[in-house]
Design an enzyme around this catalytic site. Structure first.
Site, short mmCIF file in Angstrom:
data_model
loop_
_atom_site.label_atom_id
_atom_site.label_comp_id
_atom_site.label_asym_id
_atom_site.label_seq_id
_atom_site.Cartn_x
_atom_site.Cartn_y
_atom_site.Cartn_z
N LYS A 1 3.88 3.50 -5.69
CA LYS A 1 2.56 3.05 -5.24
C LYS A 1 1.66 4.23 -4.87
O LYS A 1 0.49 4.29 -5.26
CB LYS A 1 2.78 2.14 -4.02
CG LYS A 1 1.57 1.79 -3.19
CD LYS A 1 1.92 0.73 -2.15
CE LYS A 1 2.62 1.25 -0.93
NZ LYS A 1 1.81 1.94 0.05
N VAL B 1 7.29 0.01 8.69
CA VAL B 1 6.64 1.04 9.49
C VAL B 1 6.35 0.55 10.91
O VAL B 1 6.66 1.22 11.89
CB VAL B 1 5.35 1.51 8.79
CG1 VAL B 1 4.53 2.44 9.67
CG2 VAL B 1 5.69 2.23 7.49
N LYS C 1 17.76 2.58 -3.53
CA LYS C 1 18.58 3.68 -3.02
C LYS C 1 19.57 3.07 -2.02
O LYS C 1 19.39 1.91 -1.63
CB LYS C 1 17.72 4.74 -2.36
CG LYS C 1 17.01 4.29 -1.10
CD LYS C 1 16.29 5.46 -0.49
CE LYS C 1 15.93 5.18 0.95
NZ LYS C 1 15.35 6.34 1.60
N GLY D 1 12.24 4.83 -7.18
CA GLY D 1 11.70 3.49 -6.97
C GLY D 1 11.26 3.36 -5.53
O GLY D 1 10.93 4.35 -4.88
N LYS E 1 7.79 -14.75 11.42
CA LYS E 1 8.37 -13.43 11.63
C LYS E 1 8.49 -13.14 13.14
O LYS E 1 9.50 -12.64 13.61
CB LYS E 1 7.45 -12.39 10.99
CG LYS E 1 8.18 -11.29 10.28
CD LYS E 1 7.17 -10.50 9.49
CE LYS E 1 7.76 -9.31 8.83
NZ LYS E 1 6.73 -8.54 8.14
N ASP F 1 1.82 -9.71 14.99
CA ASP F 1 1.75 -10.04 13.57
C ASP F 1 1.16 -11.44 13.45
O ASP F 1 1.44 -12.29 14.30
CB ASP F 1 3.16 -9.98 12.96
CG ASP F 1 3.12 -9.75 11.46
OD1 ASP F 1 2.50 -10.58 10.76
OD2 ASP F 1 3.69 -8.75 10.99
N CYS G 1 7.14 3.19 -1.86
CA CYS G 1 6.21 4.29 -1.55
C CYS G 1 5.85 5.17 -2.75
O CYS G 1 4.68 5.23 -3.12
CB CYS G 1 6.80 5.15 -0.45
SG CYS G 1 7.19 4.18 1.01
N ASN H 1 4.11 12.76 -0.42
CA ASN H 1 4.88 11.81 -1.23
C ASN H 1 4.77 12.14 -2.72
O ASN H 1 5.75 12.07 -3.45
CB ASN H 1 4.39 10.38 -0.97
CG ASN H 1 5.17 9.72 0.15
OD1 ASN H 1 5.99 10.36 0.80
ND2 ASN H 1 4.92 8.45 0.39
C1 UGA Z 1 9.64 8.06 0.89
C2 UGA Z 1 9.54 9.45 1.54
O1 UGA Z 1 10.77 10.15 1.35
C3 UGA Z 1 9.23 9.33 3.03
O2 UGA Z 1 9.05 10.62 3.59
C4 UGA Z 1 7.93 8.51 3.19
O3 UGA Z 1 7.60 8.34 4.55
C5 UGA Z 1 8.12 7.16 2.56
O4 UGA Z 1 8.42 7.33 1.17
C6 UGA Z 1 6.85 6.37 2.77
O5 UGA Z 1 5.81 6.75 2.23
O6 UGA Z 1 6.85 5.44 3.57
P1 UGA Z 1 11.56 6.18 0.66
O7 UGA Z 1 10.71 5.57 -0.40
O8 UGA Z 1 12.10 5.31 1.72
O9 UGA Z 1 10.76 7.37 1.42
O10 UGA Z 1 12.84 6.81 -0.05
P2 UGA Z 1 13.30 8.24 -0.61
O11 UGA Z 1 14.55 8.62 0.05
O12 UGA Z 1 12.21 9.22 -0.59
O13 UGA Z 1 13.67 7.86 -2.13
C7 UGA Z 1 12.70 7.40 -3.05
C8 UGA Z 1 13.29 7.26 -4.44
O14 UGA Z 1 13.53 8.54 -5.01
C9 UGA Z 1 14.63 6.52 -4.52
O15 UGA Z 1 14.62 5.65 -5.61
C10 UGA Z 1 15.64 7.64 -4.72
O16 UGA Z 1 16.80 7.21 -5.37
C11 UGA Z 1 14.85 8.61 -5.53
N1 UGA Z 1 15.32 10.01 -5.42
C12 UGA Z 1 15.23 10.68 -4.25
C13 UGA Z 1 15.84 10.65 -6.54
O17 UGA Z 1 15.94 10.06 -7.64
N2 UGA Z 1 16.24 11.95 -6.43
C14 UGA Z 1 16.15 12.63 -5.27
O18 UGA Z 1 16.52 13.83 -5.24
C15 UGA Z 1 15.64 11.99 -4.14
#
Ligand code: UGA
Length: 441
Positions: free
Chosen positions: A268, A13, A325, A262, A37, A32, A265, A213
């Site tokens: 948690k 972030v 992902k 997974g 880092k 930091d 975010c 989220n």
């Molecule tokens: C997520 C949110 O999408 C962001 O908007 C948010 O800012 C972020 O958390 C955060 O709180 O910082 P992120 O964890 O990077 O982002 O990834 P996502 O693309 O949301 O995917 C999360 C998980 O859900 C992955 O494991 C993905 O494979 C899974 N997923 C996603 C599915 O199984 N199906 C879907 O349709 C979409």
């Protein structure tokens, strides 16, 4: 108007947002306490894999707008706006661990040498704003004032730079007009582009982040359960999800079934929100259920693979994809962690391949064999499982795959291979919620 801005914390972030805001024309210092880092960043090394991040960092460093320091005190004193972007990992009791946020608040309080904005970007429980405010007040021995802002981030790993530069909305939670106007100035290019700027109070802003989220996590758990039911009644979840998504009220996004969500975010934040809700005496049963569903979806994938291969003991299993992902090297809470836990515990020989996440997984599972290509992973394997939908797996040649494997057995947890093509090629296979994912072929 150009502002002097400091980010504290150079994780996903902090780094992405700091670089993004310098790209808006402000002068940004990313600070930091981790000297190593900062040394790396000063030498042009980016500690995380994030598409486009190196380019945006280099561009702004070369333009003299972005720099890195381990002198946190100095960076605070020099700033008009300070962003807190440190980690808030999950602690053992499910709550977010706020020790880093508290430490930063103290440091800010001790270095308040004029009016400043203190803005939290880290995902923090509702009420943290008040806590940060009182910690700063407690440390501040001067007459200097500050305003507090909650400015949550909606970045997705893998497309974080793009998400920062072209957001759907910017949330600015603050009780004063002055602070709102300053933040609006920070985000001026977006404001001019008519990105919605939501001005609300601090607690509402904190809630927006968690509620967003948790809703997305809920959507995924929902479609995963529908997929499981599709398996039982012989319906195709892809057509179900696609058709549901045509309804604007539902939207097709985050309706892809898979092995369970997974990352750093959703797991948690759903736990943290459920814990807050429980504590407040207003439990979120839907989110609690989404969490349970997600955990069991991960194990369900293991059970599917075990059924397909007839047990893991002594078998050679190829695991394609380790990251939670695509486009990231992050393996935190990845469904592949659960898969590897069971495979290794039940005596399989695991050959794992991921384009970029193997190094991170090696730290958790040093006994797994990590190979440099999917072809090597599947060679002589009794079974193969796709855990991450990397593009290179979408196009994998089924004839080559079949010729390399000992037994042509595939579990496609991301539904990226055609069941019809797999069937035609003579594979034993399964997937998530699609017909022909038969175990009897
Ligand atoms: C997520 C949110 O999408 C962001 O908007 C948010 O800012 C972020 O958390 C955060 O709180 O910082 P992120 O964890 O990077 O982002 O990834 P996502 O693309 O949301 O995917 C999360 C998980 O859900 C992955 O494991 C993905 O494979 C899974 N997923 C996603 C599915 O199984 N199906 C879907 O349709 C979409």
């Amino acid at each position: 108007m150009m502002k002097q801005i400091t980010f504290i914390g150079t994780g996903y972030v902090g780094l992405v947002s700091g670089a993004g805001i310098s790209d808006f024309g402000h002068k940004v210092v990313c600070a930091d306490i981790d000297d190593k880092k900062i040394d790396a960043l000063q030498n042009g090394e980016i500690p995380i894999y994030e598409p486009g991040l190196k380019e945006i960092v280099d561009r702004n460093v070369n333009a003299g707008r972005l720099s890195f320091t381990s002198d946190v005190d100095g960076a605070i004193q020099a700033a008009e706006v300070i962003f807190i972007a440190v980690g808030t990992p999950q602690s053992d009791n499910g709550e977010a661990d706020l020790s880093a946020v508290k430490a930063v608040a103290k440091t800010i309080g001790r270095n308040l040498n004029g009016y400043k904005i203190v803005c939290t970007k880290s995902t923090v429980p509702i009420g943290t704003g008040e806590m940060v405010r009182s910690i700063i007040d407690g440390e501040n021995t001067t007459e200097n004032q500050f305003d507090y802002v909650s400015n949550p981030e909606f970045l997705r790993e893998g497309s974080a730079v793009k998400d920062f530069l072209w957001p759907d909305r910017v949330v600015i939670g603050t009780e004063t007009e002055k602070a709102f106007d300053i933040l609006k100035d920070v985000y001026r290019p977006l404001y001019i582009n008519e990105t919605p700027m939501i001005h609300t109070n601090v607690k509402t802003a904190e809630m927006i982040k968690y509620a967003s989220n948790a809703f997305l996590a809920l959507k995924i758990s929902y479609i995963n359960e529908i997929a499981n039911l599709c398996e039982a009644v012989d319906a195709d979840v892809h057509i179900v999800a696609k058709t549901m998504g045509i309804d604007g009220r539902i939207s097709p996004k985050f309706l892809h079934p898979g092995p369970g969500y997974g990352g750093s975010c959703f797991p948690k934040d759903t736990h943290a929100l459920a814990t807050i809700a429980e504590k407040e005496g207003s439990p979120l049963k839907t989110i609690e259920a989404a969490i349970v569903t997600n955990d069991s979806q991960k194990v369900r994938m293991v059970n599917k693979l075990r059924t397909l291969t007839g047990g893991f003991k002594g078998k050679t299993i190829a695991v394609l994809g380790l990251a939670f992902k695509p486009q990231t090297d992050d393996v935190r809470e990845s469904a592949s962690v659960t898969m590897l836990e069971f495979l290794t515990e039940e005596g399989a020989n695991v050959n794992a391949y991921d384009p970029i996440a193997a190094e991170n997984m090696k730290q958790k599972f040093p006994n797994v064999t990590y190979v440099p290509s999917w072809e090597e992973a599947v060679s002589n394997a009794d079974g193969m499982v796709i855990m991450t939908e990397w593009n290179e797996f979408r196009g994998l040649n089924l004839d080559t795959l079949k010729s390399l494997m000992k037994t042509p057995t595939v579990l496609d947890t991301r539904n990226i291979l055609s069941p019809t093509a797999l069937k035609k090629a003579g594979f034993m296979f399964d997937n998530v919620g699609r017909p022909n994912g038969s175990k009897t072929l």
